[in-house]
Design a protein around this motif. Structure first.
Motif, PDB file in Angstrom:
ATOM      1  N   TRP A   1     -13.426  67.679  50.095  1.00 17.19           N
ATOM      2  CA  TRP A   1     -13.434  68.651  51.193  1.00 17.19           C
ATOM      3  C   TRP A   1     -12.408  69.741  50.878  1.00 17.19           C
ATOM      4  O   TRP A   1     -11.206  69.529  51.034  1.00 17.19           O
ATOM      5  CB  TRP A   1     -13.049  67.981  52.506  1.00 17.19           C
TER       6      TRP A   1
ATOM      7  N   CYS B   1      -6.940  67.025  45.365  1.00 16.92           N
ATOM      8  CA  CYS B   1      -7.428  65.649  45.252  1.00 16.92           C
ATOM      9  C   CYS B   1      -8.656  65.345  46.111  1.00 16.92           C
ATOM     10  O   CYS B   1      -9.163  64.222  46.064  1.00 16.92           O
ATOM     11  CB  CYS B   1      -6.313  64.667  45.627  1.00 16.92           C
ATOM     12  N   MET B   2      -9.141  66.301  46.895  1.00 15.09           N
ATOM     13  CA  MET B   2     -10.195  66.011  47.855  1.00 15.09           C
ATOM     14  C   MET B   2     -11.466  66.809  47.603  1.00 15.09           C
ATOM     15  O   MET B   2     -11.410  67.948  47.148  1.00 15.09           O
ATOM     16  CB  MET B   2      -9.684  66.306  49.277  1.00 15.09           C
TER      17      MET B   2
ATOM     18  N   ALA C   1      -5.455  66.023  56.194  1.00 12.91           N
ATOM     19  CA  ALA C   1      -4.941  65.135  55.146  1.00 12.91           C
ATOM     20  C   ALA C   1      -3.417  65.116  55.140  1.00 12.91           C
ATOM     21  O   ALA C   1      -2.785  64.077  54.918  1.00 12.91           O
ATOM     22  CB  ALA C   1      -5.465  65.574  53.783  1.00 12.91           C
TER      23      ALA C   1
ATOM     24  N   LEU D   1      -4.419  58.354  50.407  1.00 15.73           N
ATOM     25  CA  LEU D   1      -3.939  59.538  49.709  1.00 15.73           C
ATOM     26  C   LEU D   1      -2.736  59.245  48.821  1.00 15.73           C
ATOM     27  O   LEU D   1      -1.933  60.113  48.510  1.00 15.73           O
ATOM     28  CB  LEU D   1      -3.622  60.665  50.695  1.00 15.73           C
TER      29      LEU D   1
ATOM     30  N   LEU E   1      -8.061  58.307  54.842  1.00 14.84           N
ATOM     31  CA  LEU E   1      -8.841  59.535  54.702  1.00 14.84           C
ATOM     32  C   LEU E   1     -10.272  59.317  55.170  1.00 14.84           C
ATOM     33  O   LEU E   1     -10.878  60.198  55.783  1.00 14.84           O
ATOM     34  CB  LEU E   1      -8.828  59.994  53.234  1.00 14.84           C
TER      35      LEU E   1
END
Length: 515
Positions: A349, A346-347, A358, A332, A378
């Protein structure tokens, strides 16, 4: 920008509950603190990821200096526009469906019941306000965190500017989240539309509602508003709703939505919205045939866009994409090694629990991994998720098609809920449990559950995957009878039966002779 110039945040309707909410998560009279000379960690964004990072780091009681910057509402989408308000409405909507099914359970409702939409929405606002203190400015101040209300942006390699103050940091975290994608449909901006950020401000029921997007959010809200008395049309460009989900699971839900009276328009291209006397008219085409529908409101629930604007990321060498968000590695970490990111920014999910998980990785990697030692990844997370329709659809791990793409041979055990005594007693037989395990092994690779309480059940399988507990061990776990979770026990027992090969039976028969 000085404190006096900070824009006042409002949320319609400004009743006592929303006033209480605002007082907690963005108080009008808040004065930003004088910035410290130096911060161990500065977090931009007060949604789930940002709050967990800030509170987690401060809560270690190590004397770390933490700053948190939020330009809108503390709590982010989850508290204000997502998890909490939507589940409040879903709860009310489920009561409506229970009443409708009462006759099948031997209960005769003697009088016509009425859905008081305004009261349903008021209850949601009351509950949201009542729990907002958990994410309040005052609570985070009490944790020793310097909370700044305003728009933060990077100024140099180790500074962030907010409210005409400069915050110098050792490490920084970007947790600015995402927002609903603006639909590219001619005329829709002029006609007006709702998103997750505005739909919960409704006080009057829209008699006719169009929902754009057949993903989890669109399906949840379409079903909810239908049960609350709206005439709902759900538009989806795919050939099937929830096209990223297990096809059998999606098929069950699609049939339920149709049975409940939702009009599904699949394989459609939305072309134009025109304001007419009766409301808002949507023109669309399916297989080149043009049609239209007129509604009171349009709810857009298709896609999210990362909040990367106005952060001045270029100044600190943080690469980003307008669609995918801030670019991070498996730790991350952004392209600037001093700056990390977490959550929807940024994800893939985009779940509250994913942002929480996270954030914990970020705490570990920013503060307790000197020289990169012992960093958390991650990719090590096992992520469950739930679509909160009725029935719920819960999933964790691999889908069958994902395993196939990776060249992993699997075997699948499926337990229909028509075989689960408690589901039969509950009149909830339409679902199933499906577990994928590695061929020739009891290792669980993935699972999908379709049931009214699937979200409560998926954690047992997630725990098994995380701790490498196979189906054989699950078979030895005693499940209370009768519960719907007995499906997991039945699946594990089904695997155990596959171990009864002719040689195994021969050995067991031999042992019985000496027992």
């Amino acid at each position: 920008m000085s404190n006096s110039e900070c824009p006042r945040v409002t949320m319609r309707p400004m009743d006592e509950f929303n006033q209480k909410l605002i007082k907690n998560v963005h108080p009008d009279n808040w004065l930003n603190p004088q910035a410290a000379d130096y911060y161990d960690l500065v977090v931009i964004g007060g949604g789930t990821a940002g709050l967990v990072v800030a509170a987690g780091a401060a809560g270690l009681d190590l004397g770390l200096k933490i700053a948190l910057i939020e330009k809108n509402l503390m709590g982010g989408d989850c508290l204000n526009f997502g998890c909490i308000p939507s589940k409040c409405l879903i709860r009310s909507a489920r009561v409506v469906e229970e009443i409708k099914k009462a006759k099948d359970l031997g209960i005769n409702i003697s009088q016509q019941f009425d859905v008081d939409f305004a009261t349903v929405m008021e209850r949601m606002r009351r509950i949201r306000a009542s729990i907002s203190h958990h994410d309040s400015v005052e609570r985070f101040k009490s944790l020793g965190i310097d909370v700044f209300l305003g728009a933060g942006k990077f100024k140099s390699q180790n500074t962030i500017e907010v409210d005409d103050q400069t915050l110098k940091f050792k490490k920084a975290v970007i947790a600015t989240g995402a927002r609903a994608v603006k639909p590219k449909i001619r005329g829709i901006e002029a006609a007006g539309y709702l998103t997750n950020e505005t739909v919960f401000s409704l006080t009057q029921k829209p008699e006719k509602l169009a929902v754009i997007g057949g993903g989890p959010v669109g399906c949840e809200l379409a079903q909810t508003f239908r049960r609350l008395g709206c005439e709902v049309t759900l538009f989806h460009r795919g050939s099937h709703i929830l096209n990223q989900e297990d096809p059998e699971a999606a098929e069950i839900l699609q049939k339920v939505l149709i049975d409940e009276g939702i009009r599904l328009v699949l394989n459609c291209q939305l072309e134009e919205v025109v304001t007419v006397t009766e409301g808002k008219r949507l023109y669309f085409s399916v297989n080149s045939e043009r049609d239209s529908v007129t509604v009171d409101e349009i709810l857009v629930g298709a896609g999210r866009a990362p909040n990367v604007e106005n952060l001045n990321l270029e100044a600190v060498g943080v690469e980003y994409d307008q669609t995918l968000g801030v670019k991070v590695n498996d730790y991350l970490q952004t392209t600037n090694p001093k700056i990390y990111a977490a959550g929807d920014i940024c994800m893939n999910w985009k779940f509250t629990h994913a942002a929480d998980a996270a954030a914990r990785i970020v705490i570990k990697n920013t503060l307790f991994s000197p020289f990169g030692w012992g960093r958390a990844k991650l990719s090590s997370l096992v992520m469950p998720w739930v679509t909160y329709t009725s029935p719920e659809i819960a999933h964790v791990g691999m889908y069958a098609n994902e395993a196939e793409k990776l060249g992993i041979e699997i075997e699948t055990i499926k337990i229909p809920y028509s075989r689960i005594d408690r589901a039969i007693a509950d009149h909830e037989e339409s679902g199933f449990l499906k577990i994928h395990h590695k061929k020739g092994s009891d290792q669980i690779l993935g699972a999908t559950i379709v049931a009214n309480h699937a979200g409560e059940m998926i954690s047992e399988i997630t725990t098994a995957i995380v701790n490498n507990i196979g189906l054989s061990k699950l078979s030895s776990v005693i499940h209370p009878y009768p519960t719907q979770a007995e499906a997991i026990k039945k699946a594990a027992d089904a695997y155990r039966k596959t171990l009864l090969t002719p040689k195994t039976k021969q050995l067991l028969g031999f042992l019985t002779k000496f027992s």
